[in-house]
Design a protein around this motif. Sequence first.
Motif, PDB file in Angstrom:
ATOM      1  N   PRO A 138       0.770  -1.398  -0.100  1.00 27.29           N
ATOM      2  CA  PRO A 138      -0.025   0.059  -0.131  1.00 27.29           C
ATOM      3  C   PRO A 138       0.774   1.349  -0.119  1.00 27.29           C
ATOM      4  O   PRO A 138       0.322   2.281  -0.032  1.00 27.29           O
ATOM      5  N   LEU A 139       2.142   0.976   0.132  1.00 20.02           N
ATOM      6  CA  LEU A 139       2.892   2.310  -0.030  1.00 20.02           C
ATOM      7  C   LEU A 139       2.935   2.917  -1.442  1.00 20.02           C
ATOM      8  O   LEU A 139       3.312   4.138  -1.716  1.00 20.02           O
ATOM      9  N   ILE A 140       2.537   2.113  -2.411  1.00 22.72           N
ATOM     10  CA  ILE A 140       2.653   2.595  -3.878  1.00 22.72           C
ATOM     11  C   ILE A 140       1.330   2.898  -4.395  1.00 22.72           C
ATOM     12  O   ILE A 140       0.478   2.126  -4.372  1.00 22.72           O
ATOM     13  N   PRO A 141       1.266   4.215  -4.507  1.00 22.86           N
ATOM     14  CA  PRO A 141      -0.024   4.869  -4.948  1.00 22.86           C
ATOM     15  C   PRO A 141      -0.218   4.393  -6.422  1.00 22.86           C
ATOM     16  O   PRO A 141       0.522   4.393  -7.372  1.00 22.86           O
ATOM     17  N   ALA A 142      -1.556   4.270  -6.661  1.00 20.30           N
ATOM     18  CA  ALA A 142      -1.818   3.578  -8.024  1.00 20.30           C
ATOM     19  C   ALA A 142      -1.584   4.902  -9.058  1.00 20.30           C
ATOM     20  O   ALA A 142      -1.123   4.302 -10.259  1.00 20.30           O
ATOM     21  N   GLU A 143      -1.568   5.946  -8.812  1.00 18.42           N
ATOM     22  CA  GLU A 143      -1.099   6.972  -9.977  1.00 18.42           C
ATOM     23  C   GLU A 143      -0.102   6.978 -10.367  1.00 18.42           C
ATOM     24  O   GLU A 143       0.560   7.613 -11.596  1.00 18.42           O
ATOM     25  N   ILE A 262     -10.172   1.394  -3.857  1.00 17.74           N
ATOM     26  CA  ILE A 262     -10.175   1.041  -5.270  1.00 17.74           C
ATOM     27  C   ILE A 262     -10.216   2.213  -6.047  1.00 17.74           C
ATOM     28  O   ILE A 262     -11.094   2.587  -6.540  1.00 17.74           O
ATOM     29  N   SER A 263      -9.283   2.829  -6.335  1.00 17.52           N
ATOM     30  CA  SER A 263      -8.874   4.055  -6.943  1.00 17.52           C
ATOM     31  C   SER A 263      -7.806   4.221  -8.164  1.00 17.52           C
ATOM     32  O   SER A 263      -7.144   3.416  -8.086  1.00 17.52           O
ATOM     33  N   ALA A 264      -8.228   4.775  -8.821  1.00 18.26           N
ATOM     34  CA  ALA A 264      -7.331   5.074 -10.286  1.00 18.26           C
ATOM     35  C   ALA A 264      -6.633   6.401  -9.932  1.00 18.26           C
ATOM     36  O   ALA A 264      -5.913   6.798 -10.795  1.00 18.26           O
ATOM     37  N   GLY A 265      -6.715   7.030  -8.869  1.00 14.34           N
ATOM     38  CA  GLY A 265      -5.831   8.163  -8.484  1.00 14.34           C
ATOM     39  C   GLY A 265      -6.656   9.521  -8.537  1.00 14.34           C
ATOM     40  O   GLY A 265      -7.727   9.491  -9.233  1.00 14.34           O
ATOM     41  N   ALA A 266      -6.342  10.436  -8.005  1.00 14.17           N
ATOM     42  CA  ALA A 266      -6.774  11.931  -8.050  1.00 14.17           C
ATOM     43  C   ALA A 266      -6.863  12.327  -9.520  1.00 14.17           C
ATOM     44  O   ALA A 266      -7.777  13.277  -9.799  1.00 14.17           O
ATOM     45  N   ASP A 267      -6.150  12.030 -10.408  1.00 12.35           N
ATOM     46  CA  ASP A 267      -6.242  12.468 -11.672  1.00 12.35           C
ATOM     47  C   ASP A 267      -7.261  11.775 -12.626  1.00 12.35           C
ATOM     48  O   ASP A 267      -6.871  12.032 -13.842  1.00 12.35           O
ATOM     49  N   ARG A 268      -7.833  10.815 -12.121  1.00 15.74           N
ATOM     50  CA  ARG A 268      -8.868  10.149 -12.897  1.00 15.74           C
ATOM     51  C   ARG A 268      -9.984  11.101 -13.760  1.00 15.74           C
ATOM     52  O   ARG A 268     -10.344  12.065 -13.124  1.00 15.74           O
ATOM     53  N   MET A 269     -10.009  10.868 -14.886  1.00 12.86           N
ATOM     54  CA  MET A 269     -10.964  11.766 -15.945  1.00 12.86           C
ATOM     55  C   MET A 269     -10.320  13.071 -15.926  1.00 12.86           C
ATOM     56  O   MET A 269     -11.081  13.798 -16.200  1.00 12.86           O
ATOM     57  N   THR A 270      -9.068  13.204 -16.111  1.00 14.97           N
ATOM     58  CA  THR A 270      -8.406  14.602 -16.276  1.00 14.97           C
ATOM     59  C   THR A 270      -7.264  14.324 -17.533  1.00 14.97           C
ATOM     60  O   THR A 270      -7.182  15.547 -18.406  1.00 14.97           O
ATOM     61  N   ASN A 271      -7.094  13.376 -17.538  1.00 14.05           N
ATOM     62  CA  ASN A 271      -5.826  13.383 -18.659  1.00 14.05           C
ATOM     63  C   ASN A 271      -5.986  13.581 -20.280  1.00 14.05           C
ATOM     64  O   ASN A 271      -5.446  14.196 -21.045  1.00 14.05           O
TER      65      ASN A 271
END
Length: 416
Positions: A138-143, A262-271
């Motif tokens: 869990p140290l490794i963030p999805a983004e 269960i997250s794809a990161g804070a930048d989901r739907m932005t790139n």
Amino acid sequence: MTDASPDRTILVVGTYDTKNDELDYIAGVIRGQGGGVLTMDVSVLGDPERPCDVSKHDVAEAGGSSIAAAIATEDENAAMQIMAAGASAVALRLHTEGRIDGVIVLGGTMGTDLALDVCAALPLGVPKYVVSTVSFSPLIPAERLAADIQMILWAGGLYGLNSVCKASLSQAAGAVLGAARAVERPDRDRPLIGMTSFGKTVLRYMVALKPELEARGFEVAVFHATGMGGRAFESLAAEGAFACVMDFAPQEVGNHLMGSTISAGADRMTNAGRRGVPQMVAPGCYDLVDFVGWQAAPARLADQEVHAHNRLLSSVLLDAAQRREVAQALCAKLAKAEGETVFFLPLQGGNEWDRPGAPLHDAEGLAAFIDEVRKACPPNVTLRELGAHINDTAFTDAVLETFDAWVASGIVRPAA
């Protein structure tokens, strides 16, 4: 130190001042299997036993700095970020020049932090292996995960070689070389459409859309929006890999908003929007938040009804107020889009389980979501309301109608 006439060449990266034996062992396994090796030292304080193909000075310079400056920071985090920037730049240059066919990086937390940047710098299809003491942690963030990164736990290898850690190191060395030999790189002959969805029991539009879009000369990649699928989708969108996106299952936005892991990161739907890629969006499964089935539900959802999908994944049905929050979050992200954007709003529901008479139908919740989208939809987004369910033919017909109009007007470009 390079090999004569190898069939594939692997970049071996690590801190050679402290991990020389382990990195040499990895290189030896690759060479023993007929592969070539380029070595990159990302140490700061010490020196390797023998010169590397890419020295730590080369790396620091590529990062816009120097080893002296990295040492002068007197901060190991700041110093390693200099090396991470340089290692990423060098790895990409070596790949662009055709000098490497894959990369393997070895490290603890410091090396893994650097490894994630190196892997993110390389495009999809370049094998990327990380041997780490914190793999799958869990140290490794999805983004921070590249779309096709591979990891193996560096078991028993914190200090020095032994039979336990050799089992991990040899597997990783063989895996990256085998992947470099076997990989089929993405075919760029046809423009690529990125689509998000879930399985056919809940969302079905891809069954009709994929063959229709392929018949029009496009390739379609469908991403399973359960955290890592959305992360891969965003990673490729950030690369500019898509000619168009059809983000019809943005549930990961709600997951992140409500505190699910269960997250794809804070930048989901932005790139896609940031790059000006034309995008169509729809609220597939907007009414559900997924969470890890063997863990407790997110704290703010703890008192709500839980539906177990399987032993890995469970879902919480959002109430009307929470659905308004999701609508606001979706619209806020789309407000930043630089390209053509259409929000398809099916007025009869966003997944198969919420049809009238189905077990998760909530007329009040659906009405609240629709109302909030109407209020929050930004002026740069075309809101197209459909008197249909997301799984109805009317939805796919509307998508294809808009897509064909975009192609005709040059918003989406077909293959040359």
